[in-house]
Design a protein around this motif. Structure first.
Motif, short mmCIF file in Angstrom:
data_model
loop_
_atom_site.label_atom_id
_atom_site.label_comp_id
_atom_site.label_asym_id
_atom_site.label_seq_id
_atom_site.Cartn_x
_atom_site.Cartn_y
_atom_site.Cartn_z
N GLU A 201 -4.34 -14.03 4.50
CA GLU A 201 -5.13 -14.00 5.73
C GLU A 201 -4.43 -13.16 6.80
OE1 GLU A 201 -6.73 -14.95 9.56
OE2 GLU A 201 -4.69 -15.45 8.90
N HIS A 204 -4.46 -9.50 6.00
CA HIS A 204 -5.78 -8.96 6.30
C HIS A 204 -5.87 -8.57 7.77
CE1 HIS A 204 -10.14 -8.44 6.23
NE2 HIS A 204 -10.21 -9.23 7.29
N ARG A 205 -5.39 -9.42 8.65
CA ARG A 205 -5.44 -9.10 10.09
C ARG A 205 -4.53 -7.92 10.43
NH1 ARG A 205 -3.30 -13.23 12.92
NH2 ARG A 205 -2.87 -14.61 11.17
N GLN A 208 -6.55 -5.00 9.42
CA GLN A 208 -7.70 -4.83 10.31
C GLN A 208 -7.31 -4.22 11.65
OE1 GLN A 208 -10.27 -5.02 8.04
NE2 GLN A 208 -11.45 -5.96 9.69
N HIS A 250 -13.40 -14.39 7.27
CA HIS A 250 -13.40 -12.92 7.30
C HIS A 250 -14.46 -12.42 6.32
CE1 HIS A 250 -9.74 -13.00 9.67
NE2 HIS A 250 -9.17 -13.77 8.77
N THR A 253 -14.50 -10.13 2.53
CA THR A 253 -13.19 -10.12 1.88
C THR A 253 -13.23 -10.71 0.48
OG1 THR A 253 -12.60 -12.28 2.84
CG2 THR A 253 -12.02 -10.32 4.11
#
Length: 338
Positions: A201, A204-205, A208, A250, A253
């Motif tokens: 997670e 992913h951020r 992003q 999200h 994903t």
């Protein structure tokens, strides 16, 4: 990108190697904690290393061991983690750390002695925000050997490079990780809502927000698998459950690799339910069983006989537990709005 010396070891005495903070979430690690810390402090890394232990409410003497280690070496700091949860521990340790490079290491991880050096070289060479390598599962008992085989096989875990290996390059996520502090601060650290899947997670951020996550196969960390079916089933059930939470948080994903286990579970359950009325429906669970046996024969050829016999059970446990966890993940686990 920064230019490295022609040889990574040529200028070890003159190059300015950045200090590193190693952060460790610790819970019930009395047996392995001293060895894990010694392994970090004995790294062949020319720069300064500090270690921050975030200790949860353990059922053994972990707190006493951690305090004794810190008292004996000024490079070690101990901070409390009253919740006992991994993301909380990591954030507490990061908050108490001082350096611009932060390495996440687990209490029972066995690092190669050039792990930190390779990490820093890779950070500088690629400009990445996070670099990490392979979760190299290694078993001792026959069951652990079977799990290790499954965890390094595409049949068991799909094509994730940090499980099965591959060439260096950008990745969705990596095992553990060595980060730039500025990247952690940019995304607000680990999201403490996620009891599992917090690494995926946060990576992913990072991606992003324009950051780069880099897989480096030279960073190979030994990992000891779960010792029995019950523990393995619990592990993969929670992996599936929390991966569903990530996918709800999200959008976009999730992909076919993650959907394969829940689809297989649904198909097999449906086949068993309707088989009394439509016997041909048994083709679905029967076909899965045959595929697992065939896959085990293919991937387990190098295993000892006792481990090879356990491999079909291991594959089925991982697939069904993950799929059932994904399917039954309750909406109440959804992450509240930030």
């Amino acid at each position: 990108m920064k230019q490295l010396p022609d040889s990574p070891h040529a200028h070890a005495d003159t190059r300015a190697w950045p200090p590193i903070s190693v952060v460790m979430p610790i819970l019930n690690e009395e047996r392995h904690l001293q060895e894990a810390v010694d392994m970090i402090l004995s790294q062949r890394y020319p720069g300064e290393i500090e270690v921050v232990l975030a200790v949860g409410p353990s059922h053994d003497r972990t707190q006493e061991v951690a305090d004794a280690i810190a008292a004996a070496d000024r490079r070690i700091t101990v901070v409390p983690n009253p919740t006992g949860r991994t993301p909380n521990a990591l954030n507490a340790a990061i908050g108490a750390s001082r350096n611009k490079i932060i390495a996440r290491v687990d209490g029972h991880a066995m690092l190669p002695d050039d792990y930190l050096r390779v990490a820093v070289e890779t950070l500088e060479e690629t400009g990445a925000d996070n670099v990490g390598g392979i979760m190299a599962a290694e078993g001792i008992t026959p069951f652990e050997q079977a799990v290790a085989c499954a965890m390094t096989s595409k049949i068991g875990v799909g094509a994730a490079a940090f499980h099965v290996g591959g060439t260096a390059g950008p990745a969705d996520t990596v095992y553990l990780g060595v980060f730039r502090r500025e990247a952690l601060e940019r995304v607000g650290g680990y999201d403490e809502h996620f009891q599992r899947a917090q690494d995926w997670e946060m990576n992913h951020r990072i991606r992003q927000t324009g950051g780069l996550v880099w897989f480096q196969p030279r960073m190979r960390v030994s990992y000891r698998p779960r010792p029995n079916v019950k523990a393995l089933a619990k592990q993969y059930f929670h992996y599936g459950r929390w991966r569903r939470v990530v996918s709800r948080t999200h959008e976009g994903t999730i992909n076919l690799r993650y959907l394969a286990p829940p689809i297989a579970v649904l198909a097999m359950a449906l086949g068993l339910i309707v088989s009394p009325f439509f016997p041909l429906a048994l083709i679905v669970p029967g076909g899965y069983a045959l595929a697992i046996v065939a896959g085990s024969a293919l991937t387990g050829s190098g295993l000892p006989g006792a481990a090879k016999l356990r491999l079909p059970v291991v594959y089925a446990t991982m697939h069904v537990s993950w799929g059932w966890g994904f399917l039954t993940s309750p909406r109440k686990l959804a992450r509240p709005p930030r």
